[in-house]
Design a protein around this motif. Structure first.
Motif, PDB file in Angstrom:
ATOM      1  N   PHE A 175      76.956 101.890  -8.267  1.00 22.41           N
ATOM      2  CA  PHE A 175      76.692 101.819  -6.824  1.00 22.41           C
ATOM      3  C   PHE A 175      76.749 100.367  -6.324  1.00 22.41           C
ATOM      4  O   PHE A 175      77.189 100.111  -5.199  1.00 22.41           O
ATOM      5  N   GLY A 176      76.281  99.428  -7.156  1.00 24.58           N
ATOM      6  CA  GLY A 176      76.321  98.028  -6.743  1.00 24.58           C
ATOM      7  C   GLY A 176      77.737  97.516  -6.560  1.00 24.58           C
ATOM      8  O   GLY A 176      78.046  96.845  -5.565  1.00 24.58           O
TER       9      GLY A 176
ATOM     10  N   GLN B 107      80.353  99.316  -5.885  1.00 22.80           N
ATOM     11  CA  GLN B 107      80.924  99.986  -4.719  1.00 22.80           C
ATOM     12  C   GLN B 107      80.419  99.355  -3.425  1.00 22.80           C
ATOM     13  O   GLN B 107      81.186  99.159  -2.473  1.00 22.80           O
ATOM     14  N   ALA B 108      79.132  98.999  -3.374  1.00 18.71           N
ATOM     15  CA  ALA B 108      78.582  98.376  -2.166  1.00 18.71           C
ATOM     16  C   ALA B 108      79.191  97.009  -1.915  1.00 18.71           C
ATOM     17  O   ALA B 108      79.514  96.651  -0.780  1.00 18.71           O
ATOM     18  N   VAL B 109      79.365  96.233  -2.987  1.00 25.95           N
ATOM     19  CA  VAL B 109      79.974  94.910  -2.837  1.00 25.95           C
ATOM     20  C   VAL B 109      81.398  95.036  -2.325  1.00 25.95           C
ATOM     21  O   VAL B 109      81.845  94.290  -1.442  1.00 25.95           O
ATOM     22  N   GLU B 110      82.129  96.000  -2.861  1.00 31.17           N
ATOM     23  CA  GLU B 110      83.522  96.177  -2.445  1.00 31.17           C
ATOM     24  C   GLU B 110      83.619  96.570  -0.977  1.00 31.17           C
ATOM     25  O   GLU B 110      84.465  96.050  -0.232  1.00 31.17           O
ATOM     26  N   GLN B 111      82.746  97.480  -0.515  1.00 33.68           N
ATOM     27  CA  GLN B 111      82.805  97.934   0.862  1.00 33.68           C
ATOM     28  C   GLN B 111      82.455  96.824   1.854  1.00 33.68           C
ATOM     29  O   GLN B 111      82.861  96.872   3.016  1.00 33.68           O
ATOM     30  N   ALA B 112      81.716  95.824   1.417  1.00 31.16           N
ATOM     31  CA  ALA B 112      81.321  94.733   2.313  1.00 31.16           C
ATOM     32  C   ALA B 112      82.412  93.678   2.465  1.00 31.16           C
ATOM     33  O   ALA B 112      82.277  92.783   3.297  1.00 31.16           O
TER      34      ALA B 112
ATOM     35  N   GLN C 258      89.058  93.651  -0.563  1.00 31.87           N
ATOM     36  CA  GLN C 258      88.755  94.937  -1.184  1.00 31.87           C
ATOM     37  C   GLN C 258      89.845  95.331  -2.177  1.00 31.87           C
ATOM     38  O   GLN C 258      89.550  95.824  -3.272  1.00 31.87           O
TER      39      GLN C 258
END
Length: 536
Positions: free
Chosen positions: A52-53, A55-60, A66
């Motif tokens: 999840f971490g 994925q969150a970094v990538e979406q930001a 990305q």
């Protein structure tokens, strides 16, 4: 969905096998299982948090970043799955013995939390690999929901099978299971290699080898089962590029051979260094052959080219950022020589290609003199002949002439070259005419521009097109002339270093391990003689 199901099943079964082996060992030694389950639970939570971490970094991140993040995650996933396949192939037979030895050592350290740490690290390794691999597969999948469902089903099935193996209710040929799933994961990882190269291109990191090879839209139509298998599971796009096909073959062929290579054909430990040395030599020869045999693909423009106007041809002699331009006159045979200093040099784009440009400006003022080219006196008819009309500010009624003329002349010579060859060249002349007298209340200034000589536009466009086509071909050949030999050279160096390592290991003397005396047992101070201390 199928790819993530197999990933979850295989990775989950590896983790459950490790936990089952440790749990069985602890039960035989009457050691509580609570610390082990604590380590397993913490490892699972951390593995989920890692996924999840990331994925969150990538979406930001912005879109281009990305794509770069997905490429990095894909590279890590390919490395993990390759290491997992190789490690399981080499350690499958000794997995139980190795884990029981580690558990014995943990018991010998005198605390049950050492076992928790052992289980934590073992499961964390598998969980972290699973998180990264599944995340990369999700990113390459067209339906994230089905991909996640497949992963859940695979992990759940792995837990059920692992529990059945632990209790003795399920018997499974683990060697064939890991070999079969290993072959499947090799092709899944090969698809990830394709995805990584595509994402790296979209991020602007890779710009070579982007020519389309084949059209696979007939093999993987949208919405079909074939399309789901080829594109969704194996990661093969309908329009693979040259560098993607090359990367797929360079990964799948050696890893698949390593996975399926029969044990009977493996070299003995004494022959391994020699085999590695032969492989390193073959890779080095292949790299050198490609670097030498593949042409550069560039084009050299002529250093002398014809011009139109008051000259017949120009010749350029370029040395770095300076040079000399020679201009041949029309019919006279005389040649003018112009130095091109470094201060006049720039890198510019001309006719769509990158070129070296020199621009030399020469200013001069002609004195009042008689002559047909620059007369010192001009009438109204002379002005109409020069400019096609009367200049602004001159009226026949109030300024009948004749006028005194003063001329200021500025010559601008511009040369464009590509790798020393002439792409374009011009000489432009601007004459600034200052009129006075003839009824003018004040001096009037006007300009007269003309091109003395230049390279024809058609020839410039033709030369630029040939340079652009050659540069494109050169960039395509760079993949085969430079980057592929570099990759082969790195692989050859790695094999050579491994051969030296294996040879040194074979030369090291073996220190015999003394056999313990059964009657005496371990020393009294050694906590390994009993496991009662773990219960405290």
């Amino acid at each position: 969905m199928l790819a993530t199901l197999v990933i979850g099943l295989r990775e989950g079964l590896e983790a459950t096998l490790i936990v089952g082996i440790i749990a069985a060992f602890l039960r035989r030694n009457r050691v509580p299982l609570a610390p082990m389950w604590s380590g397993v639970g913490l490892a699972v939570l951390l593995s989920i948090a890692v996924g999840f971490g990331l994925q969150a970094v990538e979406q930001a991140l912005p879109q281009a970043q990305q794509e770069g993040m997905e490429a990095v995650i894909g590279i890590v996933a390919v490395v993990f799955v390759t290491g997992m396949i190789v490690w399981m192939r080499t350690h499958a037979r000794t997995l139980t013995a190795d884990l029981e030895a580690s558990a014995t050592a943990a018991l010998g350290r005198g605390t049950a939390w050492a076992l928790a740490g052992m289980a934590f690290l073992a499961v964390l390794k598998e969980g972290f690999e699973t998180s990264v691999f599944l995340l990369a597969t999700f990113q390459a999948s067209s339906d994230t929901g089905l991909a996640a469902l497949g992963a859940v089903i695979g992990i759940a099935a792995a837990v059920v099978v692992g529990f059945g193996i632990y209790t003795g209710g399920v018997r499974l040929d683990l060697s064939r299971f890991f070999t079969g799933t290993g072959v499947f994961l090799v092709f899944v990882a090969g698809g990830l290699v394709l995805t990584v190269l595509r994402r790296a291109h979209e991020a602007g990191w890779i710009v070579i080898g982007q020519q389309r090879t084949v059209d696979l839209s007939w093999l993987a139509p949208n919405g079909s089962v074939q399309g789901a298998l080829v594109t969704g599971v194996l990661g093969i796009p309908p329009d693979p590029r040259v560098i993607e096909v090359l990367g797929w073959f360079l990964y799948v062929v050696p890893v698949l051979a390593l996975t399926l290579w029969p044990r009977a054909w493996r070299p003995s430990p004494d022959r391994v260094p020699r085999v590695r040395a032969v492989v390193a030599g073959a890779l080095a020869v292949a790299a050198a052959a490609l670097a030498i045999a593949v042409p550069t693909g560039g084009v050299d423009l002529p250093r002398t080219t014809a011009v139109s106007g008051d000259a017949s041809s120009v010749s350029a002699s370029v040395d770095g950022a300076s040079g000399v331009l020679r201009v041949a006159g029309t019919g006279t045979g005389q040649e003018a020589r112009l130095s091109l200093p470094t201060s006049a040099h720039r890198r510019v784009t001309r006719a769509g290609v990158t070129a070296d440009r020199w621009r030399v400006v020469q200013n001069g003022v002609s004195e009042q003199r008689s002559g047909a080219d620059r007369p010192s006196t001009l009438t109204l008819d002379d002005l109409v002949t020069l400019f096609g009309r009367l200049p602004v500010g001159v009226s026949p009624s109030t300024n009948p002439g004749p006028f005194s003329a003063r001329w200021a002349v500025r010559d601008t010579v511009t040369l464009w070259t590509v790798r020393g060859g002439v792409l374009d060249a011009t000489r432009d002349e601007r004459e600034v005419l200052t009129l006075s007298g003839g009824g003018l209340p004040s001096a009037r200034t006007t300009t007269l521009d003309r091109t003395v000589w230049s390279v024809p536009d058609a020839r410039v466009e033709q030369s630029a097109a040939s340079v652009a086509a050659a540069d494109s071909r050169s960039a395509d050949l760079l993949l085969w002339k430079a980057w592929l030999p570099i990759a082969l050279g790195i692989a050859a160096t790695a094999q050579a270093l491994l051969a030296l390592r294996d040879r040194r290991r074979r030369r090291l003397p073996t220190i015999p391990t003394p056999e313990p005396v059964p009657a005496r047992g371990p020393p009294a101070a050694d906590p390994a003689r009993s496991t009662d201390h773990v219960l405290r």
